[in-house]
Design an enzyme around this catalytic site. Structure first.
Site, PDB file in Angstrom:
ATOM      1  N   ASP A 106      -8.565 -18.673  71.257  1.00 25.58           N
ATOM      2  CA  ASP A 106      -7.932 -19.972  70.996  1.00 25.58           C
ATOM      3  C   ASP A 106      -7.774 -20.178  69.494  1.00 25.58           C
ATOM      4  O   ASP A 106      -8.527 -19.600  68.701  1.00 25.58           O
ATOM      5  CB  ASP A 106      -8.833 -21.062  71.590  1.00 25.58           C
ATOM      6  CG  ASP A 106      -8.072 -22.321  71.967  1.00 25.58           C
ATOM      7  OD1 ASP A 106      -6.912 -22.475  71.540  1.00 25.58           O
ATOM      8  OD2 ASP A 106      -8.658 -23.142  72.684  1.00 25.58           O
ATOM      9  N   GLU A 142     -11.137 -19.796  77.285  1.00 27.42           N
ATOM     10  CA  GLU A 142     -10.623 -19.852  75.915  1.00 27.42           C
ATOM     11  C   GLU A 142     -11.781 -20.002  74.933  1.00 27.42           C
ATOM     12  O   GLU A 142     -12.584 -20.920  75.052  1.00 27.42           O
ATOM     13  CB  GLU A 142      -9.665 -21.035  75.744  1.00 27.42           C
ATOM     14  CG  GLU A 142      -8.442 -20.941  76.633  1.00 27.42           C
ATOM     15  CD  GLU A 142      -7.355 -21.956  76.266  1.00 27.42           C
ATOM     16  OE1 GLU A 142      -7.572 -22.794  75.363  1.00 27.42           O
ATOM     17  OE2 GLU A 142      -6.277 -21.894  76.895  1.00 27.42           O
ATOM     18  N   GLU A 174       0.646 -23.105  71.652  1.00 29.07           N
ATOM     19  CA  GLU A 174       0.265 -24.471  72.022  1.00 29.07           C
ATOM     20  C   GLU A 174       0.793 -25.423  70.960  1.00 29.07           C
ATOM     21  O   GLU A 174       1.108 -25.001  69.846  1.00 29.07           O
ATOM     22  CB  GLU A 174      -1.253 -24.599  72.182  1.00 29.07           C
ATOM     23  CG  GLU A 174      -2.018 -24.413  70.882  1.00 29.07           C
ATOM     24  CD  GLU A 174      -3.525 -24.584  71.019  1.00 29.07           C
ATOM     25  OE1 GLU A 174      -4.031 -24.723  72.125  1.00 29.07           O
ATOM     26  OE2 GLU A 174      -4.173 -24.560  69.967  1.00 29.07           O
ATOM     27  N   GLU A 203      -4.159 -25.885  81.200  1.00 31.17           N
ATOM     28  CA  GLU A 203      -5.398 -25.886  80.404  1.00 31.17           C
ATOM     29  C   GLU A 203      -6.183 -27.154  80.752  1.00 31.17           C
ATOM     30  O   GLU A 203      -5.606 -28.237  80.873  1.00 31.17           O
ATOM     31  CB  GLU A 203      -5.122 -25.868  78.890  1.00 31.17           C
ATOM     32  CG  GLU A 203      -6.444 -25.938  78.098  1.00 31.17           C
ATOM     33  CD  GLU A 203      -6.318 -25.757  76.594  1.00 31.17           C
ATOM     34  OE1 GLU A 203      -5.187 -25.703  76.074  1.00 31.17           O
ATOM     35  OE2 GLU A 203      -7.389 -25.683  75.947  1.00 31.17           O
TER      36      GLU A 203
HETATM   37  P1  C2E Z   1      -7.665 -26.685  72.078  1.00 33.00           P
HETATM   38  O1  C2E Z   1      -8.451 -25.919  73.078  1.00 33.00           O
HETATM   39  O2  C2E Z   1      -6.921 -25.907  71.055  1.00 33.00           O
HETATM   40  O3  C2E Z   1      -6.692 -27.608  72.938  1.00 33.00           O
HETATM   41  C1  C2E Z   1      -5.386 -27.953  72.596  1.00 33.00           C
HETATM   42  C2  C2E Z   1      -5.338 -29.317  71.947  1.00 33.00           C
HETATM   43  O4  C2E Z   1      -3.997 -29.571  71.525  1.00 33.00           O
HETATM   44  C3  C2E Z   1      -5.693 -30.474  72.870  1.00 33.00           C
HETATM   45  O5  C2E Z   1      -6.346 -31.440  72.071  1.00 33.00           O
HETATM   46  C4  C2E Z   1      -4.338 -30.976  73.333  1.00 33.00           C
HETATM   47  O6  C2E Z   1      -4.355 -32.309  73.772  1.00 33.00           O
HETATM   48  C5  C2E Z   1      -3.551 -30.807  72.068  1.00 33.00           C
HETATM   49  N1  C2E Z   1      -2.116 -30.659  72.280  1.00 33.00           N
HETATM   50  C6  C2E Z   1      -1.475 -30.005  73.281  1.00 33.00           C
HETATM   51  N2  C2E Z   1      -0.144 -30.020  73.108  1.00 33.00           N
HETATM   52  C7  C2E Z   1       0.086 -30.691  71.957  1.00 33.00           C
HETATM   53  C8  C2E Z   1       1.285 -31.029  71.230  1.00 33.00           C
HETATM   54  O7  C2E Z   1       2.415 -30.700  71.605  1.00 33.00           O
HETATM   55  N3  C2E Z   1       1.099 -31.721  70.064  1.00 33.00           N
HETATM   56  C9  C2E Z   1      -0.134 -32.097  69.619  1.00 33.00           C
HETATM   57  N4  C2E Z   1      -0.198 -32.794  68.489  1.00 33.00           N
HETATM   58  N5  C2E Z   1      -1.274 -31.772  70.268  1.00 33.00           N
HETATM   59  C10 C2E Z   1      -1.158 -31.085  71.420  1.00 33.00           C
HETATM   60  P2  C2E Z   1      -7.643 -32.233  72.560  1.00 33.00           P
HETATM   61  O8  C2E Z   1      -7.547 -32.500  74.013  1.00 33.00           O
HETATM   62  O9  C2E Z   1      -7.857 -33.372  71.630  1.00 33.00           O
HETATM   63  O10 C2E Z   1      -8.808 -31.177  72.359  1.00 33.00           O
HETATM   64  C11 C2E Z   1      -9.165 -30.756  71.081  1.00 33.00           C
HETATM   65  C12 C2E Z   1     -10.082 -29.575  71.123  1.00 33.00           C
HETATM   66  O11 C2E Z   1     -11.341 -29.926  71.707  1.00 33.00           O
HETATM   67  C13 C2E Z   1      -9.561 -28.442  71.999  1.00 33.00           C
HETATM   68  O12 C2E Z   1      -8.612 -27.699  71.275  1.00 33.00           O
HETATM   69  C14 C2E Z   1     -10.847 -27.667  72.261  1.00 33.00           C
HETATM   70  O13 C2E Z   1     -11.179 -26.846  71.166  1.00 33.00           O
HETATM   71  C15 C2E Z   1     -11.854 -28.800  72.357  1.00 33.00           C
HETATM   72  N6  C2E Z   1     -12.072 -29.089  73.788  1.00 33.00           N
HETATM   73  C16 C2E Z   1     -11.413 -29.931  74.626  1.00 33.00           C
HETATM   74  N7  C2E Z   1     -11.954 -29.900  75.866  1.00 33.00           N
HETATM   75  C17 C2E Z   1     -12.980 -29.011  75.810  1.00 33.00           C
HETATM   76  C18 C2E Z   1     -13.936 -28.528  76.773  1.00 33.00           C
HETATM   77  O14 C2E Z   1     -13.950 -28.886  77.959  1.00 33.00           O
HETATM   78  N8  C2E Z   1     -14.862 -27.619  76.313  1.00 33.00           N
HETATM   79  C19 C2E Z   1     -14.861 -27.160  75.019  1.00 33.00           C
HETATM   80  N9  C2E Z   1     -15.801 -26.267  74.655  1.00 33.00           N
HETATM   81  N10 C2E Z   1     -13.967 -27.578  74.107  1.00 33.00           N
HETATM   82  C20 C2E Z   1     -13.030 -28.486  74.493  1.00 33.00           C
HETATM   83 MG    MG Z   2      -6.071 -24.388  70.389  1.00 37.31          MG
HETATM   84 MG    MG Z   3      -8.006 -24.384  74.281  1.00 35.46          MG
HETATM   85 MG    MG Z   4      -9.984 -25.081  70.048  1.00 38.81          MG
END
Ligand code: C2E
Ligand code: MG
Ligand code: MG
Ligand code: MG
Length: 303
Positions: free
Chosen positions: A191, A161, A248, A59
């Protein structure tokens, strides 16, 4: 009460909380500066098969590291970009960087064909988060296809997603753009599933290929029977609709075991790996394949 929760709003730190923690609270102008100067980059988090432990893909997660203020939370700056009409630019920068890195993978994955347990590079997938605002761009299917062609990537290798809460806001309007993306070959994942209010009838009608269980359930599943029940019902639902299920936020071995026991397809989380830079991901892939190869040899020797 999980049905009533809307993580889009509840999980976002309040402005006051950020300021109390002395965190930087960037403006639309700050974001524009970051976009103009290539300050947004991407990390990659591996996804593995629950059954075979094979690497399935990654991802893509956007990162904004400011020189003076440090990291800005993606949940915060994505919503800022949506509100300030900068999300199309941001998404474009994210997928261009991701495709550039992904195209390199065919050269670094198993270059001399020495390992057997390696997925063919052309079968690895990359999941990109798409905002519901991006789906209002009628040209998105053509723009993404064009980028795939330029980088020599098949659309079938790219999964988009879309967060449940937003995907279901207007299902009839969504149907057209999602169908056009599916026809181009892209995978489509819902998602954060379980946090929204989707009607199952509408869900079944939309052309999704994967259901991604929200991490809030997966992270609490070890100690909560309710979370376990939600996880299992999402996995069962995915199966009966013919969709791939992904968990996830998998942080523990006991959660891995549980997910395996209920037949979840794909795992993603800190128990496997944190999101990493492209360079670190390449090192991780080599180490991961080597340890799998060693396990395979040991298993053969013990026969
Ligand atoms: P998401 O798409 O649901 O991404 C998964 C989030 O869970 C990511 O947070 C990831 O770092 C985190 N994660 C993965 N494994 C674990 C785990 O084992 N434990 C915990 N506590 N967390 C875990 P992140 O990177 O902070 O991103 C948060 C949200 O921001 C993402 O949720 C997504 O909705 C959004 N996001 C991030 N990058 C993009 C992007 O390029 N475009 C868009 N539109 N949204 C994004
Ligand atoms: Mg998610
Ligand atoms: Mg995602
Ligand atoms: Mg999300």
């Amino acid at each position: 009460d999980f049905v009533k929760r809307d993580r889009r709003h509840s999980s976002l730190p309040k402005e006051e909380t950020l300021q109390e923690k002395n965190q930087w609270f960037p403006s639309a102008e700050d974001l524009q500066h970051a976009l103009d100067n290539d300050l947004i980059d991407v990390h990659f988090q591996p996804k593995i098969s629950c059954d075979s432990h094979l690497l399935i893909g990654f991802e893509v997660l956007a990162r904004w590291q400011d020189e003076t203020h440090g990291a800005v939370l993606p949940d915060y700056f994505i919503q800022l970009a949506e509100r300030s009409h900068q999300i199309d630019t941001l998404t474009h920068q994210v997928y261009e960087q991701a495709m550039t890195w992904f195209a390199r993978l065919s050269k670094v994955v198993n270059p001399n064909q020495s390992m057997t347990l390696v997925m063919e590079p052309e079968n690895l997938t990359m999941a990109i988060n798409i905002s519901v605002v991006n789906l209002q761009n009628r040209n998105l299917p053509e723009e993404l296809t064009e980028s795939c062609v330029q980088h020599g990537i098949k659309p079938e290798q790219v999964i988009l997603e879309v967060t449940e809460t937003t995907a279901m806001d207007n299902p009839t309007e969504m149907l057209d753009i999602l169908t056009r993306l599916r026809i181009k070959g892209f995978g489509l994942a819902i998602d954060d599933f379980g946090t929204g209010y989707s009607s199952l009838a509408q869900l079944a009608r939309l052309p999704f290929s994967e259901l991604k269980i929200d991490r809030s359930f997966v992270m609490t599943g070890d100690s909560s029977l309710e979370s376990k029940a939600v996880i299992k019902s999402v996995v069962d639902l995915a199966k009966s609709l013919g969709l791939t299920s992904i968990a996830e936020g998998v942080e523990t071995d006991s959660m891995r075991t549980y997910l395996h026991s209920i037949g979840c397809d794909i795992l993603q989380g800190f128990a496997i790996a944190q999101p990493m830079t492209g360079e670190d991901s390449e090192v991780w892939i080599q180490n991961y394949y080597q340890s799998m190869e060693q396990q395979r040899i040991q298993a053969l020797q013990s026969l």
